[in-house]
Design an enzyme around this catalytic site. Sequence first.
Site, mmCIF file in Angstrom:
data_model
loop_
_atom_site.group_PDB
_atom_site.id
_atom_site.type_symbol
_atom_site.label_atom_id
_atom_site.label_comp_id
_atom_site.label_asym_id
_atom_site.label_seq_id
_atom_site.Cartn_x
_atom_site.Cartn_y
_atom_site.Cartn_z
ATOM 1 C CG ASN A 9 -38.192 -1.548 6.247
ATOM 2 O OD1 ASN A 9 -38.264 -2.244 7.259
ATOM 3 N ND2 ASN A 9 -37.087 -1.462 5.515
ATOM 4 C CD1 TRP A 10 -43.110 0.289 10.430
ATOM 5 C CD2 TRP A 10 -43.774 -1.149 12.023
ATOM 6 N NE1 TRP A 10 -44.483 0.347 10.503
ATOM 7 C CE2 TRP A 10 -44.913 -0.528 11.483
ATOM 8 C CE3 TRP A 10 -43.946 -2.095 13.037
ATOM 9 C CZ2 TRP A 10 -46.214 -0.812 11.913
ATOM 10 C CZ3 TRP A 10 -45.236 -2.386 13.477
ATOM 11 C CH2 TRP A 10 -46.349 -1.741 12.927
ATOM 12 C CE LYS A 11 -35.270 1.433 6.941
ATOM 13 N NZ LYS A 11 -34.270 2.333 6.375
ATOM 14 C CG HIS A 95 -33.497 -2.489 3.001
ATOM 15 N ND1 HIS A 95 -32.470 -1.719 3.495
ATOM 16 C CD2 HIS A 95 -34.585 -1.671 2.940
ATOM 17 C CE1 HIS A 95 -32.928 -0.497 3.747
ATOM 18 N NE2 HIS A 95 -34.210 -0.444 3.404
ATOM 19 C CD GLU A 97 -31.382 0.234 6.429
ATOM 20 O OE1 GLU A 97 -32.197 -0.510 7.001
ATOM 21 O OE2 GLU A 97 -31.619 1.432 6.168
ATOM 22 C CD GLU A 167 -35.770 1.192 0.024
ATOM 23 O OE1 GLU A 167 -36.733 1.688 0.590
ATOM 24 O OE2 GLU A 167 -34.888 0.547 0.619
ATOM 25 N N GLY A 173 -32.764 7.457 4.697
ATOM 26 C CA GLY A 173 -32.524 8.004 6.033
ATOM 27 C C GLY A 173 -31.695 9.272 6.041
ATOM 28 C CB SER A 213 -35.626 10.895 2.268
ATOM 29 O OG SER A 213 -34.489 10.578 3.051
ATOM 30 N N GLY A 234 -39.464 4.276 5.277
ATOM 31 C CA GLY A 234 -38.752 3.944 6.505
ATOM 32 C C GLY A 234 -39.205 4.856 7.634
ATOM 33 N N GLY A 235 -38.426 5.883 7.910
ATOM 34 C CA GLY A 235 -38.660 6.774 9.055
ATOM 35 C C GLY A 235 -40.096 7.272 9.162
HETATM 36 P P1 13P Z 1 -36.298 6.239 4.909
HETATM 37 O O1 13P Z 1 -37.709 6.461 4.447
HETATM 38 O O2 13P Z 1 -36.109 6.406 6.376
HETATM 39 O O3 13P Z 1 -35.314 7.033 4.097
HETATM 40 O O4 13P Z 1 -35.964 4.689 4.640
HETATM 41 C C1 13P Z 1 -36.263 4.146 3.398
HETATM 42 C C2 13P Z 1 -36.090 2.691 3.495
HETATM 43 O O5 13P Z 1 -35.002 2.200 3.693
HETATM 44 C C3 13P Z 1 -37.287 1.843 3.397
HETATM 45 O O6 13P Z 1 -36.954 0.516 3.251
#
Ligand code: 13P
Length: 250
Positions: A9-11, A95, A97, A167, A173, A213, A234-235
């Site tokens: 997920n590149w956000k 998600h 967010e 999640e 994050g 994470s 994510g990251g």
């Molecule tokens: P991180 O891997 O950066 O914690 O993010 C997880 C995430 O929100 C994937 O959708």
Amino acid sequence: MRNKIVVGNWKMNLGRSECHKLVDDILDSLSDNKTKIVFAPPFIYLDYVSGLCLNRENMTVAAQNCSSYDNGAYTGEISAKMLNSIEVRYVILGHSERRQYFNDTDEVLKEKVERAIDNNLTVIFCCGEEISQRESNQHFDVIKQQLDSTIFKLDINDFKNIIIAYEPIWAIGTGKTASSDQAQEMHSFIRSLVNKRYDKITGTNTSILYGGSCKPVNAKDLFSKPDIDGGLIGGASLTSDDFVSIINSF
Ligand code: 13P
């Protein structure tokens, strides 16, 4: 049987040339890996990244969201039908967010899930609790409620197009991962809910991903658990070395 899947997920990150380089670097390092790999770039790069994945059977793209409406005067929105029209096959919904910053309530998410299923998309549906909810031992109830009011409204046939991603919000994050035992406990609980709502075959066939994470250093431990079928990253999905190393953890 359910698939092993890793979703990046590149956000709201990367420009077009960075997308290209990231995918190229990943393709170079992963020549004979059969894990299902899904890239979720921002909307405007979906078609472009999809083109970069051509001829790679196990690689595709996902949208990070879709509208709860079919079509009409909704400036700035992207419908599930539009995604289908450019051959996008997956969409991430729910998600944390989106729930937190864009008012994706359970009611809205139920609509989005229906639009996505109506348009032949597979939904990667996220659920997760806040740290205060875990500390007050409400985490199982919170997850059950998030599923009951959204994807569990689907009939058994439509539910076949659902992938669940657990999640925990406190792990996203933050560098704080759920331990593999904490994640396994929740994944097993989620699978038992699917078994109860539908049947055991559906439960066995549902992929449940972990996100929060997830990094090269902990992926192997997480993925070794019986109810963890992959990751929503994510990251660490923004760096080819890290993402490839996570994929190779299977
Ligand atoms: P991180 O891997 O950066 O914690 O993010 C997880 C995430 O929100 C994937 O959708």
